[in-house]
Design an enzyme around this catalytic site. Structure first.
Site, PDB file in Angstrom:
ATOM      1  N   CYS A  10       0.887  -1.106   0.074  1.00 40.13           N
ATOM      2  CA  CYS A  10       0.012   0.088  -0.049  1.00 40.13           C
ATOM      3  C   CYS A  10       0.909   1.160  -0.055  1.00 40.13           C
ATOM      4  CB  CYS A  10      -0.824   0.090   1.175  1.00 40.13           C
ATOM      5  SG  CYS A  10      -1.857  -1.435   1.608  1.00 40.13           S
ATOM      6  N   GLY A  36       0.416   0.360  -5.163  1.00 39.62           N
ATOM      7  CA  GLY A  36      -0.988  -0.341  -5.014  1.00 39.62           C
ATOM      8  C   GLY A  36      -2.063  -0.133  -6.024  1.00 39.62           C
ATOM      9  N   ASN A 110      -0.479   0.972   5.836  1.00 35.20           N
ATOM     10  CA  ASN A 110       0.579   0.490   5.001  1.00 35.20           C
ATOM     11  C   ASN A 110       1.165  -0.356   5.879  1.00 35.20           C
ATOM     12  OD1 ASN A 110       3.694   1.187   3.317  1.00 35.20           O
ATOM     13  ND2 ASN A 110       2.622  -0.630   3.036  1.00 35.20           N
ATOM     14  N   GLY A 111       1.336  -1.922   5.610  1.00 35.78           N
ATOM     15  CA  GLY A 111       1.907  -2.891   6.490  1.00 35.78           C
ATOM     16  C   GLY A 111       1.159  -4.070   6.698  1.00 35.78           C
ATOM     17  N   CYS A 249      12.640  -2.114   5.780  1.00 35.67           N
ATOM     18  CA  CYS A 249      12.439  -3.156   4.752  1.00 35.67           C
ATOM     19  C   CYS A 249      13.420  -2.892   3.399  1.00 35.67           C
ATOM     20  CB  CYS A 249      10.952  -3.138   4.092  1.00 35.67           C
ATOM     21  SG  CYS A 249      10.853  -4.160   2.791  1.00 35.67           S
ATOM     22  N   TYR A 255      13.210  -2.745  -4.816  1.00 37.93           N
ATOM     23  CA  TYR A 255      12.105  -3.142  -5.940  1.00 37.93           C
ATOM     24  C   TYR A 255      10.800  -2.004  -5.743  1.00 37.93           C
ATOM     25  CZ  TYR A 255       7.695  -5.124  -8.141  1.00 37.93           C
ATOM     26  OH  TYR A 255       6.857  -5.187  -8.681  1.00 37.93           O
ATOM     27  N   CYS A 395       7.358 -12.853   3.050  1.00 38.11           N
ATOM     28  CA  CYS A 395       7.275 -11.580   3.925  1.00 38.11           C
ATOM     29  C   CYS A 395       6.061 -11.279   5.017  1.00 38.11           C
ATOM     30  CB  CYS A 395       7.375 -10.139   3.022  1.00 38.11           C
ATOM     31  SG  CYS A 395       7.441  -8.597   4.124  1.00 38.11           S
ATOM     32  N   CYS A 446      15.832  -5.054   7.521  1.00 39.05           N
ATOM     33  CA  CYS A 446      15.358  -6.205   7.647  1.00 39.05           C
ATOM     34  C   CYS A 446      15.624  -7.183   6.322  1.00 39.05           C
ATOM     35  CB  CYS A 446      13.808  -6.278   7.737  1.00 39.05           C
ATOM     36  SG  CYS A 446      12.776  -7.761   7.747  1.00 39.05           S
ATOM     37  N   CYS A 449      13.341 -11.778   4.013  1.00 37.16           N
ATOM     38  CA  CYS A 449      13.016 -12.621   3.085  1.00 37.16           C
ATOM     39  C   CYS A 449      14.289 -13.229   2.234  1.00 37.16           C
ATOM     40  CB  CYS A 449      12.248 -11.714   1.894  1.00 37.16           C
ATOM     41  SG  CYS A 449      12.996 -10.043   1.457  1.00 37.16           S
TER      42      CYS A 449
HETATM   43  P1  AMP Z   1       8.881 -14.474 -11.283  1.00 36.87           P
HETATM   44  O1  AMP Z   1       9.816 -14.927 -12.439  1.00 36.87           O
HETATM   45  O2  AMP Z   1       7.275 -15.130 -11.750  1.00 36.87           O
HETATM   46  O3  AMP Z   1       9.366 -15.049 -10.207  1.00 36.87           O
HETATM   47  O4  AMP Z   1       8.567 -12.808 -11.426  1.00 36.87           O
HETATM   48  C1  AMP Z   1       9.696 -12.067 -11.140  1.00 36.87           C
HETATM   49  C2  AMP Z   1       9.287 -10.649 -11.444  1.00 36.87           C
HETATM   50  O5  AMP Z   1       8.320 -10.159 -10.393  1.00 36.87           O
HETATM   51  C3  AMP Z   1      10.462  -9.821 -11.249  1.00 36.87           C
HETATM   52  O6  AMP Z   1      10.429  -8.814 -12.600  1.00 36.87           O
HETATM   53  C4  AMP Z   1      10.228  -8.712 -10.072  1.00 36.87           C
HETATM   54  O7  AMP Z   1      10.468  -7.460 -10.368  1.00 36.87           O
HETATM   55  C5  AMP Z   1       8.469  -9.013  -9.987  1.00 36.87           C
HETATM   56  N1  AMP Z   1       8.359  -8.804  -8.367  1.00 36.87           N
HETATM   57  C6  AMP Z   1       9.033  -9.167  -7.519  1.00 36.87           C
HETATM   58  N2  AMP Z   1       8.415  -8.982  -6.176  1.00 36.87           N
HETATM   59  C7  AMP Z   1       7.350  -8.435  -6.592  1.00 36.87           C
HETATM   60  C8  AMP Z   1       6.165  -8.134  -5.890  1.00 36.87           C
HETATM   61  N3  AMP Z   1       6.088  -8.061  -4.575  1.00 36.87           N
HETATM   62  N4  AMP Z   1       5.065  -7.502  -6.510  1.00 36.87           N
HETATM   63  C9  AMP Z   1       5.058  -7.627  -7.876  1.00 36.87           C
HETATM   64  N5  AMP Z   1       6.011  -7.898  -8.828  1.00 36.87           N
HETATM   65  C10 AMP Z   1       7.190  -8.321  -7.766  1.00 36.87           C
END
Ligand code: AMP
Length: 471
Positions: A10, A36, A110-111, A249, A255, A395, A446, A449
């Protein structure tokens, strides 16, 4: 403690003392849209009433000029939400707004509150009725039930009962209160903006990119365990909980946050570029081009290219206008989902040895499709480089990760993952390099993960299931 509630990602925003509070909240949420995309909402206070609007969809789609016209007042809070645990209904959209013995209040969160289910069971035993399945509603019940007379005191009492991750924004008739959990898992920045008639007002947001859009200046972060109250009496900062070990985090830097944000007091872009540089040192490759998986891999790929001297090229183009709804062709098209979002540039990839940079591999399925896509555009070799360590544990603090069983790195070696994603080579960044890239000299982040080492007492549902004797 058991993991309860469900995974939510979020963005939150709050403003106090501005005649265009709702409009600015709209803009703030617009800048936080990446946090989100499922629902958006704003609550405003005109000093007597709290007005609240929320709907499923993107900020710009659902918060129309007519909606904003119905959100008067000088104080407002807002929320954008994404959740994956099946329950995506409007009744879980935020802010939540109620009238109780402390007056009218609204909250956005958020959290992930890890003891929400226990608290909810206790509250329900005592007669509380819940409308949503989201853990945020629990906070409102705790506030309403408190014997404290003021909202701030009731809130303090409620916050002390919560465990896990929360960056919260509250709106009451005559004040805005924001708070961050004692570990500071999720970010919450504080800023200030000039009023056109003179004077200043305060704003709060998950990320500073929201301040940039509205012309606010980033001051500092709401501290872990701190509550900030803005009211006609001015701004008051107070510590509601004793200091705990900080657990920022790290995935926000890897990312989740926008690279133009300052998160936990550090530029996300700076971290990401350093992730790429260190990745190039740890996992060099003999290649013709460095290609990011857009957008998540771009900053790290720039770092990788700069460090390795291999040219950076936009070999994959992302369609930024992919909507929530689209018509799938009745005839099955292989990898349709990824093709909607990404398309390879054959001219840049044909016959080339490619370093493909992305931020993470979760299940591995998307990564495999992207590797195949690059190869089908004629790449001779694909060297996949990931700008963080293998994701081996879910997570419980507000990032959407699947269960351990679905996390490819929890169940496979790097070599097995390489084979699964069909890359020629695969390299993940080490944990120590990740620490270095985010400047974590004082061990304040943290990394659960990547390590499975949780900073709070967590027992996952899976662990509980695994511990059950088999019949
Ligand atoms: P996959 O190969 O299916 O594991 O997808 C990897 C992709 O998911 C990468 O391009 C990441 O940038 C993206 N990704 C990683 N974590 C998340 C997240 N929490 N929400 C959405 N996309 C994510």
């Amino acid at each position: 403690m058991r993991r309860d509630g469900f995974r939510e990602e979020c963005g939150v925003f709050a403003i106090y003392g501005h005649p265009e509070a709702a409009n600015l909240t709209y803009l703030g949420l617009y800048a936080l849209q990446h946090r989100g995309q499922e629902s958006a909402g704003i609550a405003s206070s005109d000093g007597r009433e709290i007005h609240c609007f929320k709907a499923m969809g993107h900020v710009a789609e659902v918060i129309t000029p007519q909606v904003l016209a119905g959100l008067p007042g000088q104080a407002a809070i807002g929320h954008t939400r994404y959740s994956t645990a099946g329950d995506t209904a409007l009744h879980n959209a935020q802010p939540f707004s109620v009238a109780c013995n402390k007056g009218r209040i609204a909250v956005a969160h958020n959290g992930n509150i890890t003891n929400a289910m226990e608290l909810r069971r206790e509250l329900e035993r005592d007669g509380s009725i819940f409308q949503a399945s989201s853990d945020t509603e629990v906070i409102l019940h705790l506030v309403a039930r408190s014997r404290e007379r003021t909202l701030a005191a009731a809130l303090r009492e409620a916050l002390l009962q919560l465990e896990g991750a929360f960056s919260l924004v509250f709106l009451a008739q005559d004040c805005v209160i924001v708070a961050r959990d004692p570990h500071g898992f999720r970010p919450l920045a504080m800023g200030q903006m000039e009023l056109s008639g003179g004077g200043k007002c305060y704003v709060f947001a998950s990320e500073t990119c929201a301040f940039d859009l509205i012309g606010a200046v980033y001051l500092n972060d709401v501290e872990p365990g701190e509550m900030v109250i803005v009211s006609p009496a001015g701004l008051r900062r107070e510590r509601y909980a004793p200091a705990a070990a900080p657990s920022y985090c790290v995935f926000e830097h890897v990312y989740f946050s926008r690279p133009d944000s300052v998160v936990f007091g550090r530029s996300v872009e700076e971290s990401r570029e350093m992730l790429g540089r260190l990745l190039a040192r740890e996992h060099p490759a003999v290649a013709d081009v460095v290609v990011p998986v857009p957008d998540s891999g771009v900053a790290a790929a720039i770092g990788y290219a700069a460090e390795s001297g291999i040219p950076f090229r936009h070999g994959l183009i992302r369609n930024h206008y992919v909507g929530r709804t689209f018509i799938e062709p009745s005839q099955a098209i292989r990898d349709f989902g990824v093709k909607l979002k990404l398309n390879p540039v054959r001219h840049l990839l044909e016959g080339k040895s490619v370093v493909l940079v992305d931020d993470s591999i979760v299940r591995g399925t998307t990564s495999r499709k992207i590797v195949r896509m690059v190869r089908s555009a004629g790449a001779r070799e694909v060297h996949l480089r990931i700008s963080c360590p293998p994701t081996i544990s879910p997570c419980y603090y507000g990032v959407d990760t699947p269960t351990k069983a679905e996390l490819i790195a929890a169940n496979s070696t790097v070599e097995e993952i390489r084979r699964f994603v069909e890359a020629d080579t695969l390299g993940y960044l080490s944990l120590s390099a990740l620490r270095q890239a985010v400047g974590d000299e004082r061990l304040e982040y943290c990394y659960a993960c990547y390590t499975g080492d949780y900073p709070t007492d967590i027992v996952s549902v899976e662990d509980l299931m695994a511990a059950k004797p088999r019949r």
